[in-house]
Write an enzyme that holds these catalytic residues in place. Structure first.
Site, mmCIF file in Angstrom:
data_model
loop_
_atom_site.group_PDB
_atom_site.id
_atom_site.type_symbol
_atom_site.label_atom_id
_atom_site.label_comp_id
_atom_site.label_asym_id
_atom_site.label_seq_id
_atom_site.Cartn_x
_atom_site.Cartn_y
_atom_site.Cartn_z
ATOM 1 C CB SER A 106 -0.950 0.012 1.196
ATOM 2 O OG SER A 106 -1.919 -0.986 1.041
ATOM 3 C CD GLU A 274 -6.574 3.776 3.360
ATOM 4 O OE1 GLU A 274 -6.241 4.429 4.367
ATOM 5 O OE2 GLU A 274 -5.986 2.753 2.990
ATOM 6 C CG HIS A 322 -2.932 -3.524 -3.127
ATOM 7 N ND1 HIS A 322 -3.688 -4.341 -2.317
ATOM 8 C CD2 HIS A 322 -2.353 -2.614 -2.318
ATOM 9 C CE1 HIS A 322 -3.548 -3.947 -1.063
ATOM 10 N NE2 HIS A 322 -2.749 -2.889 -1.025
#
Ligand code: MG
Ligand code: ZN
Length: 391
Positions: A106, A274, A322
């Site tokens: 990340s 996020e 990802h």
């Protein structure tokens, strides 16, 4: 001497435990099934409601950490066949490979999105040689835009960190917290209070934030009345709780951040939000954790879309750094909101991840491209000058 050594060793071990506690979400305890507790409302906008200006003045970037297509479809299934995300009609795919690995982490994934640079796994806002790279948040600041970060992990964790900090390793949480002080970020909301106050160097960054004019809170409800000016909300000592226990933290934080940024005396804003723990559910091979987190982020997204429709100059992007877990959806029931998932790994995978865009400039995000292109597209759409880019 022996006692001193023992004490020192003890301290080192303690420090390690604290650092590792930030990563203890990576233990696998497979849970393949999920049934939604309560479906959330979805508002689908009609073509007539969507009248965007030509260029975005504001960008809101959502990163679902570890969110591949299966994670998204798990959320769609659980919510009865529809998410707010489905308002985002422009869709592309991002290739997530890092500078030193087919499978990114990340930190490198975050740095690719934030600064358009492929770097080594673990790197926060630095390139493969360790040189600082400038993030879209920092460019926004330079160009008189207001800036913000919201996260359901510690605000010092890899994803938000890569938008504001420059450190050789992602676990340098105290150094990352100190990097916040070097910027003029307008609002940040997330966990990690201990990295600001219980520090090896003895600095109290909350006091420093106060001196810099920030209102500092510890719960997003406590700052409900605060609608403009610098704002820092440290919602947990470490990471925030999972979706079941943190309530509407992400939705409320997203709304608050948008409100503060919209009220700032600036030429627009950049905000990154996020959904951190989609990734943690993936690491744990826990379909319930993954899906609950996807649904939670979709509720926060609804607030951003609502603002963008009203504002007409706001581009909203949803993507991932990802995929995590090599997840698939084996079976489900839309009516019951039931999902049966499968996982192929407890780690990240190298598969491309979806990019959804909505608002002025959305059409730029069609196709298959490198994750670094997302930074380039945002930079271009903000009309920042190519000549002003740091080399
Ligand atoms: Mg993250
Ligand atoms: Zn992960």
């Amino acid at each position: 001497m022996k006692r001193l050594l023992k004490l020192t060793l003890g301290l080192i071990i303690m420090a390690n435990v604290t650092a590792n506690a930030q990563e203890d979400y990576k233990t696998v305890h497979t849970k393949n099934e999920y049934t939604v507790e309560k479906k959330h409302p979805v508002k689908i906008y009609t073509e007539d409601e969507l009248r965007f200006k030509k260029r975005p003045k504001n960008i809101i970037l959502f990163i679902g950490d570890g969110m591949g297509v299966a994670q998204v479809f798990s959320g769609i299934t659980a919510n009865g066949g529809m998410l707010n995300l489905q308002n985002m009609k422009t869709i592309g795919f991002s290739k997530t490979q890092s500078g030193d690995n087919y499978v990114t982490d990340s930190a490198a994934g975050g740095t690719a999105l934030s600064a358009g640079t492929k770097t080594y796994n673990g790197a926060i806002g630095v390139d493969v040689d360790g040189n600082q790279v400038t993030s879209i948040l920092e460019y926004a600041e330079r160009n008189d835009k207001a800036t913000g970060l919201v996260s359901t992990s510690a605000i010092t964790h890899a994803t938000p960190a890569s938008f504001i900090a420059h450190q050789p390793q992602r676990d340098m949480y105290e150094e990352i917290a100190a990097d916040f002080m070097k910027t003029d970020i307008d609002v940040f909301i997330g966990g990690g209070a201990d990295f600001f106050t219980k520090r090896v160097d003895g600095r109290n960054l909350v006091l420093e934030l106060n001196e810099k004019g920030y209102k500092v809170g510890y719960n997003v409800d406590d700052v409900a009345a605060y609608s403009s000016g610098k704002l820092a909300v440290l919602t947990a000592v470490g990471h925030n709780a999972g979706y079941r226990d943190r309530g509407e933290m992400l939705t409320k934080s997203t709304s608050k951040a948008i409100e503060v940024l919209d009220n700032a005396d600036s030429k627009g804003f950049f905000l990154m939000v996020e959904g951190s723990q989609i990734d943690w559910g993936g690491h744990q091979n826990d379909a319930s954790y993954v899906t609950g987190e996807v649904l939670d982020m979709d509720k926060a997204l609804a607030k951003a879309l609502e603002f963008a429709v009203e504002d007409r100059r706001t581009l909203v992007i949803v993507t991932a750094d990802h995929e995590t877990g090599g997840m698939t959806v084996e079976n489900g029931d839309m009516q019951k909101g039931y999902v049966k998932a499968g996982f192929t790994t407890g780690h990240h995978t190298g598969i491309m991840v979806p990019v959804f865009a909505f608002g002025p400039g959305a059409e730029e995000f069609q196709g298959i491209y490198e994750n670094t292109e997302i930074f380039e597209k945002m930079y271009k759409l903000f009309r920042f000058k190519e000549a002003d880019k740091d080399k």
